[in-house]
Scaffold this motif. Sequence first.
Motif, PDB file in Angstrom:
ATOM      1  N   ARG A  71      55.486  54.352  25.229  1.00  0.00           N
ATOM      2  CA  ARG A  71      55.214  53.363  24.167  1.00  0.00           C
ATOM      3  C   ARG A  71      56.412  53.276  23.219  1.00  0.00           C
ATOM      4  O   ARG A  71      56.857  52.199  22.839  1.00  0.00           O
ATOM      5  N   GLN A  72      56.918  54.446  22.861  1.00  0.00           N
ATOM      6  CA  GLN A  72      58.051  54.467  21.930  1.00  0.00           C
ATOM      7  C   GLN A  72      59.256  53.755  22.529  1.00  0.00           C
ATOM      8  O   GLN A  72      59.992  53.063  21.834  1.00  0.00           O
ATOM      9  N   GLN A  73      59.446  53.960  23.832  1.00  0.00           N
ATOM     10  CA  GLN A  73      60.602  53.333  24.474  1.00  0.00           C
ATOM     11  C   GLN A  73      60.475  51.811  24.470  1.00  0.00           C
ATOM     12  O   GLN A  73      61.442  51.097  24.235  1.00  0.00           O
ATOM     13  N   SER A  87      63.051  46.591  19.612  1.00  0.00           N
ATOM     14  CA  SER A  87      63.803  46.581  18.361  1.00  0.00           C
ATOM     15  C   SER A  87      65.252  46.174  18.629  1.00  0.00           C
ATOM     16  O   SER A  87      65.840  45.406  17.878  1.00  0.00           O
ATOM     17  N   TYR A 126      65.605  60.302  27.829  1.00  0.00           N
ATOM     18  CA  TYR A 126      66.426  60.647  26.652  1.00  0.00           C
ATOM     19  C   TYR A 126      65.558  61.318  25.577  1.00  0.00           C
ATOM     20  O   TYR A 126      65.932  62.323  24.987  1.00  0.00           O
ATOM     21  N   ASP A 127      64.375  60.731  25.365  1.00  0.00           N
ATOM     22  CA  ASP A 127      63.479  61.317  24.363  1.00  0.00           C
ATOM     23  C   ASP A 127      62.952  62.677  24.814  1.00  0.00           C
ATOM     24  O   ASP A 127      62.811  63.593  24.008  1.00  0.00           O
ATOM     25  N   LEU A 167      50.913  46.811  24.063  1.00  0.00           N
ATOM     26  CA  LEU A 167      51.253  48.230  24.124  1.00  0.00           C
ATOM     27  C   LEU A 167      50.051  49.144  24.374  1.00  0.00           C
ATOM     28  O   LEU A 167      50.215  50.266  24.833  1.00  0.00           O
ATOM     29  N   TYR A 196      54.820  43.886  22.761  1.00  0.00           N
ATOM     30  CA  TYR A 196      54.323  44.823  21.740  1.00  0.00           C
ATOM     31  C   TYR A 196      52.801  44.732  21.639  1.00  0.00           C
ATOM     32  O   TYR A 196      52.099  45.738  21.523  1.00  0.00           O
ATOM     33  N   GLU A 243      53.047  58.508  25.223  1.00  0.00           N
ATOM     34  CA  GLU A 243      53.605  58.255  23.902  1.00  0.00           C
ATOM     35  C   GLU A 243      55.090  57.887  23.998  1.00  0.00           C
ATOM     36  O   GLU A 243      55.553  56.945  23.347  1.00  0.00           O
ATOM     37  N   GLU A 300      48.250  53.256  26.613  1.00  0.00           N
ATOM     38  CA  GLU A 300      47.347  54.297  26.134  1.00  0.00           C
ATOM     39  C   GLU A 300      46.338  54.691  27.192  1.00  0.00           C
ATOM     40  O   GLU A 300      45.725  55.732  27.130  1.00  0.00           O
ATOM     41  N   MET A 337      58.947  50.053  22.304  1.00  0.00           N
ATOM     42  CA  MET A 337      59.236  49.621  20.927  1.00  0.00           C
ATOM     43  C   MET A 337      60.737  49.662  20.662  1.00  0.00           C
ATOM     44  O   MET A 337      61.300  48.761  20.031  1.00  0.00           O
ATOM     45  N   ALA A 338      61.387  50.706  21.160  1.00  0.00           N
ATOM     46  CA  ALA A 338      62.839  50.824  20.937  1.00  0.00           C
ATOM     47  C   ALA A 338      63.566  49.661  21.612  1.00  0.00           C
ATOM     48  O   ALA A 338      64.494  49.085  21.043  1.00  0.00           O
ATOM     49  N   GLY A 383      65.414  55.720  28.639  1.00  0.00           N
ATOM     50  CA  GLY A 383      65.015  55.930  27.241  1.00  0.00           C
ATOM     51  C   GLY A 383      63.969  57.034  27.126  1.00  0.00           C
ATOM     52  O   GLY A 383      64.041  57.890  26.242  1.00  0.00           O
ATOM     53  N   VAL A 384      63.003  57.015  28.048  1.00  0.00           N
ATOM     54  CA  VAL A 384      61.953  58.043  28.022  1.00  0.00           C
ATOM     55  C   VAL A 384      62.573  59.408  28.314  1.00  0.00           C
ATOM     56  O   VAL A 384      62.282  60.404  27.631  1.00  0.00           O
TER      57      VAL A 384
END
Lengths: 199, 241
Positions: free
Chosen positions: A122-124, A130, A62-63, A193, A190, A119, A197, A126-127, A59-60
């Motif tokens: 963290r986004q991954q 979800s 991919y981003d 998370l 979550y 970042e 940071e 969360m993805a 995922g990371v």
Amino acid sequence: MGEGDNIYRSVEILEGIKKHDREILNFVYETYFDQLADFVTNRRGTESDAWDIFQDTMGVIYDYAHQQDFNLDVPFQAFFFTVARKLWFKHYHKSQKESNFTNEILELIPYENTDTLRELMRQQVMARLSLKYIKKLSPTCIQLIKLSNMDMDTSLIAKKLNYLSNQAVYNQRRKCLRKLLNWIKHDPEYQNLTDYERP
Amino acid sequence: MKDLEKFEKYIKGELEEGDLWEFKKSLEVDASLAEEFRLYKITYGPHANKKHQLMYELNDIRQKHTNGKHIWMGWRRVSAIAAGLVILVSIGIGLIKLQHNTSNQALYEQFFVAESASFNVRSATNSLEQPVLDGMQFYELHNYDAAIEMFEKAPNNLMGKLYSGLSMMELGEFKDAATKFEAIIKHNDNLFVDQAEWYQSLCQLRLGNRNNAIESFRKIAEDNGVYKTKAIKILKELNAY
């Protein structure tokens, strides 16, 4: 496995991941998952942990691949394991499975644009969360979110799902999203998370 | 999560100038609002959709690869059970039947590979009914109850029937699944007969109808269909080839 042994060039792998190329995704899984699982299980992790780390790593990446200014200037294998190791040590640190863990190993990681990587990690997470909770929504909510995510026009969604007005679609969608986001926010992963940071 | 409406409007560029300024300012000063907005963007929208798709594809790949490992685990378990049964066999002949059921289950686990929806959707004509397409989406999401619900809305669609049966197999409803496959086989003039015969036979095996299953596998093995090799292999495992 060295870069020379790969049947694909690093840039081809990255491009394949970006385009969801099944052959490339399969290649990455077959080439790297077992190595990653060994790495994780040798450090008191489970195969399930390894699978989470593999997904998050992909995922990371991919981003990263979708960032316009991103150029892969190291072999894919090095990139993959840099991200994977970083994710693993964050996960490891968080689960406190090994009290003698130090940050030393992280300093060995050569490839790290720290802020971006943190970042994206963290986004991954969360993805992934979800996705975990979308599956728990009602079929109507799943369909509504899926169609909206596909950027389908609201009036078309209303027609397709037999809503009387666009406003009814908005209301129902917000209701579904609110439920989904609340579930995510209450997930322990979550709530931890902030771990991502820290350097 | 009170600001969903604002989030939506902001992303669509529908906030009026004053509201837009106020919203941007709030994002700067209110960390929790900024975090909620970030979560919203990651969870919802075209990029989230593509990323979810990637995760499904990876899961699918893993599922296909781990089938082998499960077989090994399954067999190890089965071997242990079988060894126990050898000792217990003198207690009663009923246990022999149990052993049969266990090996049926193991064989079923070995040979049942979840079918991907994407290939069939791509190969199907454009005339697919909407509920079937919706059902396929739920099937890909592993939401089998919802998938079946959708397929039921197009009761005459043969692809819907096939995937309804496959969803039922995933849910362990082998008897109902077999009925779906039977209907496809009876219809005969369609693209899905091979698949229906194969999965129907697996259902029979899983239900413990060993003789029926063997008969069906033999028929598949005699034909030159795509499941011929698999049928021969399973018949050998069943000592029936």
